[in-house]
Design a protein around this motif. Structure first.
Motif, PDB file in Angstrom:
ATOM      1  N   GLY A   1       0.799  -1.223   0.000  1.00  0.00           N
ATOM      2  CA  GLY A   1       0.000   0.000   0.000  1.00  0.00           C
ATOM      3  C   GLY A   1       0.829   1.270   0.000  1.00  0.00           C
ATOM      4  N   THR A   2       2.182   1.109  -0.062  1.00  0.00           N
ATOM      5  CA  THR A   2       3.052   2.295  -0.066  1.00  0.00           C
ATOM      6  C   THR A   2       4.080   2.144  -1.186  1.00  0.00           C
ATOM      7  OG1 THR A   2       4.771   1.355   1.367  1.00  0.00           O
ATOM      8  CG2 THR A   2       2.890   2.378   2.470  1.00  0.00           C
ATOM      9  N   THR A   3       4.679   3.261  -1.602  1.00  0.00           N
ATOM     10  CA  THR A   3       5.696   3.202  -2.666  1.00  0.00           C
ATOM     11  C   THR A   3       6.869   2.314  -2.236  1.00  0.00           C
ATOM     12  OG1 THR A   3       6.639   5.248  -1.788  1.00  0.00           O
ATOM     13  CG2 THR A   3       5.164   5.466  -3.668  1.00  0.00           C
ATOM     14  N   GLU A   4       7.220   2.386  -0.959  1.00  0.00           N
ATOM     15  CA  GLU A   4       8.356   1.613  -0.443  1.00  0.00           C
ATOM     16  C   GLU A   4       8.071   0.102  -0.536  1.00  0.00           C
ATOM     17  OE1 GLU A   4      11.053   1.454   3.650  1.00  0.00           O
ATOM     18  OE2 GLU A   4       9.071   2.383   3.690  1.00  0.00           O
ATOM     19  N   GLU A   5       6.871  -0.327  -0.089  1.00  0.00           N
ATOM     20  CA  GLU A   5       6.495  -1.744  -0.140  1.00  0.00           C
ATOM     21  C   GLU A   5       6.411  -2.229  -1.589  1.00  0.00           C
ATOM     22  OE1 GLU A   5       3.705  -1.745   3.909  1.00  0.00           O
ATOM     23  OE2 GLU A   5       2.810  -1.298   1.972  1.00  0.00           O
ATOM     24  N   TYR A   6       5.844  -1.393  -2.436  1.00  0.00           N
ATOM     25  CA  TYR A   6       5.662  -1.720  -3.856  1.00  0.00           C
ATOM     26  C   TYR A   6       7.013  -1.980  -4.522  1.00  0.00           C
ATOM     27  CZ  TYR A   6       4.000  -0.512  -8.683  1.00  0.00           C
ATOM     28  OH  TYR A   6       3.680  -0.488 -10.024  1.00  0.00           O
ATOM     29  N   LEU A   7       7.955  -1.055  -4.341  1.00  0.00           N
ATOM     30  CA  LEU A   7       9.276  -1.212  -4.948  1.00  0.00           C
ATOM     31  C   LEU A   7      10.018  -2.409  -4.372  1.00  0.00           C
ATOM     32  CD1 LEU A   7      10.423   2.536  -5.174  1.00  0.00           C
ATOM     33  CD2 LEU A   7       9.865   1.021  -7.082  1.00  0.00           C
TER      34      LEU A   7
ATOM     35  N   ASN B   1      15.244   3.084  -8.167  1.00  0.00           N
ATOM     36  CA  ASN B   1      14.104   3.235  -7.235  1.00  0.00           C
ATOM     37  C   ASN B   1      13.060   4.259  -7.692  1.00  0.00           C
ATOM     38  OD1 ASN B   1      15.145   1.361  -5.236  1.00  0.00           O
ATOM     39  ND2 ASN B   1      16.709   2.903  -4.872  1.00  0.00           N
ATOM     40  N   CYS B   2      12.738   4.215  -8.993  1.00  0.00           N
ATOM     41  CA  CYS B   2      11.697   5.102  -9.543  1.00  0.00           C
ATOM     42  C   CYS B   2      10.413   4.303  -9.771  1.00  0.00           C
ATOM     43  CB  CYS B   2      12.136   5.666 -10.892  1.00  0.00           C
ATOM     44  SG  CYS B   2      13.533   6.798 -10.807  1.00  0.00           S
ATOM     45  N   ILE B   3       9.291   5.018  -9.808  1.00  0.00           N
ATOM     46  CA  ILE B   3       8.026   4.427 -10.257  1.00  0.00           C
ATOM     47  C   ILE B   3       7.542   5.267 -11.441  1.00  0.00           C
ATOM     48  CG2 ILE B   3       5.603   3.959  -9.676  1.00  0.00           C
ATOM     49  CD1 ILE B   3       6.505   3.548  -6.754  1.00  0.00           C
ATOM     50  N   ILE B   4       7.396   4.620 -12.605  1.00  0.00           N
ATOM     51  CA  ILE B   4       6.958   5.313 -13.823  1.00  0.00           C
ATOM     52  C   ILE B   4       5.661   4.644 -14.264  1.00  0.00           C
ATOM     53  CG2 ILE B   4       7.645   6.016 -16.168  1.00  0.00           C
ATOM     54  CD1 ILE B   4       9.629   6.872 -13.916  1.00  0.00           C
TER      55      ILE B   4
ATOM     56  N   CYS C   1      16.991   2.161 -24.338  1.00  0.00           N
ATOM     57  CA  CYS C   1      16.715   2.951 -23.133  1.00  0.00           C
ATOM     58  C   CYS C   1      17.230   2.172 -21.920  1.00  0.00           C
ATOM     59  CB  CYS C   1      15.242   3.302 -23.026  1.00  0.00           C
ATOM     60  SG  CYS C   1      14.253   2.204 -22.056  1.00  0.00           S
ATOM     61  N   SER C   2      17.494   2.864 -20.818  1.00  0.00           N
ATOM     62  CA  SER C   2      18.032   2.143 -19.653  1.00  0.00           C
ATOM     63  C   SER C   2      17.149   2.373 -18.426  1.00  0.00           C
ATOM     64  CB  SER C   2      19.465   2.594 -19.361  1.00  0.00           C
ATOM     65  OG  SER C   2      19.459   3.913 -18.858  1.00  0.00           O
ATOM     66  N   VAL C   3      16.959   1.287 -17.650  1.00  0.00           N
ATOM     67  CA  VAL C   3      16.171   1.357 -16.417  1.00  0.00           C
ATOM     68  C   VAL C   3      17.048   0.783 -15.304  1.00  0.00           C
ATOM     69  CG1 VAL C   3      14.063   0.625 -15.249  1.00  0.00           C
ATOM     70  CG2 VAL C   3      14.026   1.023 -17.723  1.00  0.00           C
ATOM     71  N   ALA C   4      17.372   1.612 -14.318  1.00  0.00           N
ATOM     72  CA  ALA C   4      18.273   1.177 -13.238  1.00  0.00           C
ATOM     73  C   ALA C   4      17.560   0.215 -12.291  1.00  0.00           C
ATOM     74  CB  ALA C   4      18.793   2.393 -12.471  1.00  0.00           C
ATOM     75  N   THR C   5      18.341  -0.501 -11.488  1.00  0.00           N
ATOM     76  CA  THR C   5      17.770  -1.476 -10.558  1.00  0.00           C
ATOM     77  C   THR C   5      16.842  -0.785  -9.548  1.00  0.00           C
ATOM     78  OG1 THR C   5      19.631  -1.264  -9.068  1.00  0.00           O
ATOM     79  CG2 THR C   5      19.753  -3.048 -10.665  1.00  0.00           C
ATOM     80  N   GLY C   6      15.885  -1.556  -9.074  1.00  0.00           N
ATOM     81  CA  GLY C   6      14.978  -1.050  -8.031  1.00  0.00           C
ATOM     82  C   GLY C   6      13.842  -0.203  -8.552  1.00  0.00           C
ATOM     83  N   SER C   7      13.733  -0.049  -9.899  1.00  0.00           N
ATOM     84  CA  SER C   7      12.653   0.787 -10.467  1.00  0.00           C
ATOM     85  C   SER C   7      11.557  -0.064 -11.093  1.00  0.00           C
ATOM     86  CB  SER C   7      13.215   1.728 -11.537  1.00  0.00           C
ATOM     87  OG  SER C   7      14.021   2.713 -10.929  1.00  0.00           O
TER      88      SER C   7
ATOM     89  N   TYR D   1      14.852   7.821  -7.485  1.00  0.00           N
ATOM     90  CA  TYR D   1      13.766   8.063  -6.512  1.00  0.00           C
ATOM     91  C   TYR D   1      12.670   8.987  -7.054  1.00  0.00           C
ATOM     92  CZ  TYR D   1      16.875   5.764  -3.219  1.00  0.00           C
ATOM     93  OH  TYR D   1      17.687   4.841  -2.612  1.00  0.00           O
ATOM     94  N   SER D   2      12.501   9.015  -8.392  1.00  0.00           N
ATOM     95  CA  SER D   2      11.405   9.819  -8.968  1.00  0.00           C
ATOM     96  C   SER D   2      10.118   9.006  -9.000  1.00  0.00           C
ATOM     97  CB  SER D   2      11.704  10.198 -10.428  1.00  0.00           C
ATOM     98  OG  SER D   2      12.888  10.924 -10.520  1.00  0.00           O
TER      99      SER D   2
END
Length: 592
Positions: free
Chosen positions: A360-366, A433-436, A411-417, A450-451
């Motif tokens: 239910g949070t961005t932290e848990e989701y990632l 650690n982004c959420i897009i 394109c590149s996507v870093a770990t944790g995103s 962290y975006s």
């Protein structure tokens, strides 16, 4: 140590995969009587959310993503005061009575609470927590399908009644091969999971009646003496809710949201979902009919379950420490519910090999989607789920996660995103650690680590527009201040909000915020530009973010600006579903 744990983990994974396979067989097919739920009801906070849920349900049924022959309903909370998930439960019961009359007394009903605005995971704000995408399945599973899959064995071992659950949690469990969880006792029946004492402070904790059987079992039927809601550790000890190793066979219990409980640690049994038989549901409905209108927040867990069991006492009705807003009626209503339910039994199904996860949070989701979490292996979550992208090397540990998206191989996507429902061009670089979500980025773009970037389609004065919310995944959108002079206490991407307004050339006036002018937060700050195209909308919001990162001016003065709160009022659900469908079709064609 690991050898003792392995069989539990394996059993849990196998049990979970069996349920997923069984649900997969029912998707898009008519179900036989008694094989599945008679009714699946989802709660919504307001009419706008109700419409969004109905549109998505009808889309799922059209695409044969859900079992057919089941009544799916969306139940909306009445306008006015917030009534909590307890109030929503009462409204849902009244709605079912209106729709079905006495017929509902023979139904098995699944009631899913999904009526919040998901301020801690805003990519679920527009379309709802119960429609959060998960990285597996074809078509992609959302939380709704996962819930239906995990509860697949329940309806055929259940007396008529209502199972109450929340949209943003996942319960996984394993029981013996020929065993099933039965919901066939009068009163209430709740699932219980072994958890650390720390987890117990944020959940409900069961004080169980003594049990003579010393043999360890995955599944035990117990009686609850009393239920404690979010108790302190001191209180858990005081009421004998705490178990020590040796109370039970030497097992290494695992809890989804915390590291495994070690053999030398104390533990408690915490709650997740609960069931009430038809007689109890009727009793609550009669009470609701009698009071007419509810003007305070009632908690289905704290206010219903604390009244149950022989050890229940009335003191909790005066404890308002967990209440977001204390209304005058609250204590009176709580006491009436206590006296209504007092003496009703609370049966507990103890699941010793089970886990409870919250997303239910961005932290848990990632964490659950990108790190090497146990949920990943139990559900079979994928790094690239139903997407076009060839660049992720599969490695152990942290990775990124792509869900129903089309990404250029350069394109590149870093770990944790996590990237969901998006199209990213060749010159896009996503930090860690982004959420897009829902984005279309063609131009060269660097998304800082962290975006949080999420685009919505809007319908404004009959015209299709777009707006993209962008901030830091760790920003607290719920934190609010009462006066304009205090907005310096808010933070945007780790920077004082006042400094951000300066960089964007925005004046601090009452007009800067929508809605309640004594509750000022990032949620209702009018800072996100409205654009005519989806890609422009993302580009401009990224410029806002980069301006903060680089401390360089970027004026927002010439744009029509909205708050997230307003975006949800203008959201165009149909266009967002169409955009996702276009991506779906392109991926399907590519696979062929």
């Amino acid at each position: 140590m690991a050898a003792a744990v392995a069989p539990l983990g394996v059993a849990l994974r196998e049990a979970t995969q069996r349920k997923l396979r069984r649900f997969s067989e029912l998707r898009g097919k008519p179900v036989a009587a008694g094989e599945f739920w008679d009714i699946v009801a989802i709660t919504a906070a307001d009419e706008k959310q109700e419409l969004a849920y109905k549109q998505q349900l009808s889309e799922k049924l059209k695409k044969k993503e859900l079992p057919l022959g089941v009544q799916y309903h969306v139940v909306v909370d009445p306008a006015g005061a917030k009534i909590g998930n307890g109030g929503s439960t009462l409204c849902a019961l009244r709605c079912l009575e209106k729709l079905y009359g006495d017929k509902w007394n023979s139904f098995t009903i699944l009631l899913i609470h999904s009526g919040g605005y998901s301020q801690r995971l805003p990519n679920a704000s527009a379309l709802g927590k119960i429609f959060t995408a998960l990285p597996f399945g074809n078509p992609i599973y959302q939380m709704l399908e996962l819930k239906l899959a995990m509860y697949i064995d329940f309806p055929s071992h259940m007396n008529p009644g209502v199972l109450v659950t929340c949209a943003d949690d996942i319960e996984l469990y394993s029981v013996g091969e020929c065993e099933f969880i039965r919901f066939d006792k009068p009163g209430f029946t709740a699932l219980a999971h072994p958890s650390s004492l720390t987890v117990g402070t944020t959940h409900g904790v069961f004080v169980l009646e003594p049990f003579n059987d010393l043999e360890y079992r995955d599944l035990e039927y117990r009686s609850c003496h009393r239920f404690l809601h979010k108790p302190s550790i001191e209180k858990m000890h005081q009421f004998d809710a705490v178990y020590r190793p040796g109370n039970i066979s030497q097992q290494d219990f695992a809890r989804g949201d915390t590291p495994s409980l070690k053999l030398d640690s104390e533990y408690v049994y915490t709650d997740s979902l609960f069931y009430m038989d038809h007689k109890s549901a009727k009793k609550l409905l009669a009470f609701f009919e009698k009071i007419g209108t509810l003007n305070c927040e009632i908690d289905a867990y704290g206010d219903f379950l604390q009244a149950l069991g022989p050890g229940a006492t009335v003191e909790y009705t005066r404890n308002t420490s967990n209440v977001t807003k204390e209304e005058a009626d609250l204590i009176d209503i709580r006491q009436r519910i206590f006296h209504l339910l007092k003496g009703t039994s609370l049966n507990v199904v103890v699941l010793n090999n089970s886990k409870f996860y919250h997303i239910g949070t961005t932290e848990e989701y990632l964490f659950h989607f990108t790190s090497d979490s146990s949920l990943k292996s139990e559900l079979g979550l994928q790094s690239i789920a139903f997407s076009i992208f060839s660049a992720i090397p599969e490695c152990s540990g942290n990775t990124s996660c792509i869900i129903q998206s089309i990404l250029d191989s350069r394109c590149s996507v870093a770990t944790g995103s996590v990237v969901e429902y998006s199209r990213l061009g060749p010159d896009v670089s996503v930090g860690e650690n982004c959420i897009i979500s829902g984005c279309h980025i063609i131009a060269t773009a660097v998304l800082p680590a962290y975006s949080f970037v999420c685009s919505l389609s809007l319908k404004m004065n009959g015209h299709l527009k777009y707006s993209t919310m962008a901030f830091g995944v760790q920003d607290n959108l719920k934190k609010n201040v009462k006066t304009l002079s205090d907005i310096k206490l808010l933070q945007f991407f780790g920077v004082c909000f006042l400094s951000c307004l300066d960089i964007w050339n925005l004046q601090v006036t009452e007009e800067l915020f929508s809605g309640n002018k004594t509750c000022l937060s990032l949620w209702n700050a009018r800072i996100f530009p409205v654009c005519s195209s989806l890609s422009d909308s993302v580009t401009i919001s990224l410029k806002m973010l980069n301006a903060i990162q680089n401390k360089s001016a970027f004026s927002l003065n010439n744009y029509k600006l909205l708050s997230i709160e307003e975006m949800l009022v203008y959201k165009d659900v149909e266009d967002m579903i169409t955009y996702r469908e276009q991506i779906f079709l392109e991926i399907t064609l590519n696979a062929k």
